[in-house]
Design an enzyme around this catalytic site. Structure first.
Site, PDB file in Angstrom:
ATOM      1  N   SER A 117       1.044  -1.207   0.135  1.00 11.56           N
ATOM      2  CA  SER A 117      -0.143  -0.058   0.210  1.00 11.56           C
ATOM      3  C   SER A 117       0.842   1.291   0.052  1.00 11.56           C
ATOM      4  O   SER A 117       1.986   1.257   0.815  1.00 11.56           O
ATOM      5  CB  SER A 117      -0.935  -0.014   1.205  1.00 11.56           C
ATOM      6  OG  SER A 117      -1.509   1.313   1.250  1.00 11.56           O
ATOM      7  N   TYR A 141      -2.036   5.500  -4.275  1.00 11.35           N
ATOM      8  CA  TYR A 141      -3.182   6.413  -4.086  1.00 11.35           C
ATOM      9  C   TYR A 141      -2.649   7.565  -4.928  1.00 11.35           C
ATOM     10  O   TYR A 141      -1.513   8.285  -4.237  1.00 11.35           O
ATOM     11  CB  TYR A 141      -3.331   6.664  -2.659  1.00 11.35           C
ATOM     12  CG  TYR A 141      -4.257   5.780  -1.891  1.00 11.35           C
ATOM     13  CD1 TYR A 141      -5.647   5.820  -2.432  1.00 11.35           C
ATOM     14  CD2 TYR A 141      -3.901   5.050  -0.686  1.00 11.35           C
ATOM     15  CE1 TYR A 141      -6.607   4.555  -1.704  1.00 11.35           C
ATOM     16  CE2 TYR A 141      -4.649   4.164  -0.113  1.00 11.35           C
ATOM     17  CZ  TYR A 141      -6.156   4.056  -0.521  1.00 11.35           C
ATOM     18  OH  TYR A 141      -7.135   3.140  -0.141  1.00 11.35           O
ATOM     19  N   THR A 167      -5.681   2.636  -6.844  1.00  6.52           N
ATOM     20  CA  THR A 167      -6.968   2.696  -6.256  1.00  6.52           C
ATOM     21  C   THR A 167      -7.633   3.896  -6.661  1.00  6.52           C
ATOM     22  O   THR A 167      -7.315   4.995  -6.101  1.00  6.52           O
ATOM     23  CB  THR A 167      -6.616   2.357  -4.707  1.00  6.52           C
ATOM     24  OG1 THR A 167      -5.972   1.173  -4.303  1.00  6.52           O
ATOM     25  CG2 THR A 167      -7.949   2.275  -3.991  1.00  6.52           C
ATOM     26  N   LYS A 237      -7.752  -0.370  -9.327  1.00  9.58           N
ATOM     27  CA  LYS A 237      -8.686  -0.936  -8.063  1.00  9.58           C
ATOM     28  C   LYS A 237     -10.050  -0.349  -7.736  1.00  9.58           C
ATOM     29  O   LYS A 237      -9.656   0.759  -7.590  1.00  9.58           O
ATOM     30  CB  LYS A 237      -7.563  -1.100  -7.122  1.00  9.58           C
ATOM     31  CG  LYS A 237      -8.061  -2.029  -6.015  1.00  9.58           C
ATOM     32  CD  LYS A 237      -7.382  -2.370  -4.915  1.00  9.58           C
ATOM     33  CE  LYS A 237      -7.894  -2.903  -3.607  1.00  9.58           C
ATOM     34  NZ  LYS A 237      -8.217  -1.895  -2.700  1.00  9.58           N
ATOM     35  N   HIS A 261     -13.652  -2.573  -2.190  1.00 13.06           N
ATOM     36  CA  HIS A 261     -12.572  -2.113  -0.952  1.00 13.06           C
ATOM     37  C   HIS A 261     -12.908  -2.653   0.199  1.00 13.06           C
ATOM     38  O   HIS A 261     -12.665  -2.454   1.290  1.00 13.06           O
ATOM     39  CB  HIS A 261     -12.650  -0.546  -0.942  1.00 13.06           C
ATOM     40  CG  HIS A 261     -11.339   0.236  -0.499  1.00 13.06           C
ATOM     41  ND1 HIS A 261     -10.549   0.952  -1.100  1.00 13.06           N
ATOM     42  CD2 HIS A 261     -10.527  -0.084   0.924  1.00 13.06           C
ATOM     43  CE1 HIS A 261      -9.758   1.423  -0.493  1.00 13.06           C
ATOM     44  NE2 HIS A 261      -9.547   0.952   0.602  1.00 13.06           N
TER      45      HIS A 261
END
Ligand code: FNR
Ligand code: LAC
Length: 351
Positions: A117, A141, A167, A237, A261
Site C-alpha cells: 500500500s 493512491y 486505487t 482497483k 474495497h
C-alpha cells in the site's frame, strides 16, 4: 498442537482462514480491531461480499482424469504458485512489529505476489528488500500534488515492483462509524513512511474537510497521465461498473481489480463477485481482471476464477493471521487457501 518458529505461530485449531478471526479479536486493542474489521456505513456491502459467495453453487464433476489440481497463474510475465495475491492493506505496523516486511516475506515464501500500500508503515524500499525473489506490486493512491505521485511511482520502479495498482474507489474514506465509535486514531509513530509530513486521519472525511479532500481527488485525466509515464503495467482497483472498466482499458490500463474495497468505502455498493462476470464479458479475454472482497475459502477462489477472474486478492484474514501468527501465520493462511482451491479443482474440475 501449535506450531511455532522464529517466524510466528499457528495456534491449535487454526485450519482455515476464518479461524484467525477470533484469536485476532482477542489479541488486538479495540481501536485497531475496529480499523481492521471495520466497514462503511452499516456494513451492508461488506456482508454482501460474503453473501454472494455463500449463494454460489459448484456442481461436482466425477471421475475426472485430471492429475494435477494445482492452479498456478501467469501475471505480467511472472508465474506464481496460486491465483491468490496479498491485497494492499495500509498501516501494517498496527498489527505486527515486522509490519509489511512480515506479510511480504510470507507471500514470497509461498510464491505469490505481495501488493504494498501507499500507506504502508515501512518505506517501500524496506518492503522491496524483504521480497527475496518474490513478486511485488505497488498500490498507488494518487496524491493531490502530481509531483509527489510521480516520485512514488519512480521509487516503485527503482526498487523493482512489477506492476502498479492505482486505487480509484476511495477519494474519501467513506462513513467509518465503526472506528469513530471507539475513537480510533493512527498513532503518530506509525505515520506512513512513504509520505513525509502525512498527518491526516483516514477514517473521518467530514472532520478532515470533505471539500479539501475532493479538491485533491484523482481524475481520469490524471490516471491516464500516470499510465502514460510509467513503464509498469497498471491495474485500476475499485471498479464495479462496466463502463468504468472499459474506460480504464481505453486509457491504457492492463486491466482492473473488481472491488468495493472490502465494503470499507461506499455502503450499499454491490458485492464485488456479482460485478465480475459482466466486467469480464465487457473487457474480453485480453485484459487482466482480479477480484477481491469476501474471499475466504478455496471454493470462493474457484467460483471467482469460474466467473472470469485471473486471480483474487485477500485482505482482512491475512492481516488477522499476521497479528496472531506473524509471517508464519500469513504463509499458513495462503497455503491453506491454495490447498482448498486444489481440492475444489479435484472435485469440480478446472474452473
Ligand atoms: C484495506 N484496503 C486497502 N486498499 C487499498 O487499495 N489501499 C489500502 O491502503 C488499503 N488499506 C486497507 C486497510 C485495511 C485494514 C483493510 C481491511 C483493507 C482494501 C483491500 O485492499 C481489499 O480491497 C479488501 O480488504 C478486500 O476485502 P477482504 O478480503 O478484506 O474481504
Ligand atoms: C482503508 C484505506 C486505508 O481501507 O484504504 O483503511
Amino acid at each position: 498442537m501449535s506450531e511455532a518458529s522464529e517466524f510466528g505461530e499457528i495456534p491449535p485449531g487454526v485450519v482455515s482462514l476464518g479461524d484467525w478471526e477470533a484469536p485476532a479479536r482477542d489479541r488486538l486493542d479495540p481501536g485497531v480491531r475496529a480499523y481492521l474489521a471495520g466497514h462503511a456505513g452499516d456494513g451492508v456491502t461488506a456482508r454482501r461480499n460474503r453473501d454472494a459467495f455463500l449463494a454460489a453453487e459448484i456442481v461436482p464433476r466425477v471421475l475426472l482424469d485430471e492429475r494435477d489440481a494445482e492452479t498456478p497463474v501467469d501475471l505480467f510475465g511472472r508465474r506464481i504458485a496460486m491465483p491468490i495475491l496479498v491485497a494492499p492493506v495500509a498501516h501494517q505496523g498496527l498489527f505486527h512489529r515486522e509490519a509489511e516486511r512480515g506479510s511480504a516475506m510470507a507471500a514470497s515464501a509461498v510464491d505469490t505476489i505481495f501488493v504494498a500500500s501507499t500507506l504502508s508503515t515501512l518505506p517501500l524500499e524496506a518492503i522491496a528488500a524483504a521480497a527475496d525473489g518474490g513478486g511485488q506490486w505497488f498500490q498507488l493512491y494518487p496524491q493531490a500534488d502530481s509531483g509527489l505521485t510521480d516520485e512514488l511511482v519512480a521509487r516503485a520502479e527503482a526498487v523493482g515492483f512489477e506492476a502498479l495498482m492505482i486505487t480509484v474507489d476511495a477519494p474519501v474514506f467513506g462513513v467509518r462509524n465503526v472506528e469513530q465509535r471507539v475513537g480510533f486514531r493512527l498513532p503518530v509513530e506509525l505515520a506512513p513512511a512513504n509520505l513525509v509530513g502525512w498527518a491526516r486521519m483516514t477514517t473521518s472525511a467530514a472532520a478532515d474537510g470533505l471539500a479539501a479532500l475532493l479538491a485533491g481527488r484523482p481524475t481520469w485525466a490524471e490516471v491516464e497521465r500516470i499510465i502514460g509515464r510509467t513503464r509498469l503495467p497498471v491495474l485500476l482497483k475499485g471498479i464495479l461498473d462496466t463502463a468504468d472498466a472499459e474506460r480504464a482499458v481505453a486509457i491504457g490500463a492492463a486491466g482492473v481489480v473488481v472491488s468495493n474495497h472490502g465494503g470499507r468505502v461506499l455502503d450499499l455498493a454491490p458485492a464485488s463477485l456479482d460485478r465480475l462476470a459482466p466486467i469480464r464479458e465487457r473487457l474480453g479475454d485480453d485484459a487482466v481482471v482480479l477480484l477481491d472482497g469476501g474471499v475466504r475459502r478455496g471454493a470462493d477462489v474457484w467460483v471467482a476464477l469460474r466467473r472470469g477472474a485471473d486471480a483474487v486478492m485477500v485482505g482482512r484474514p491475512l492481516i488477522e493471521a499476521l497479528a496472531v501468527g506473524g509471517p508464519l501465520g500469513v504463509a499458513h493462511a495462503l497455503r491453506t487457501l491454495a490447498e482448498e482451491t486444489a481440492i475444489t479443482v479435484a472435485l469440480a474440475g478446472r474452473p
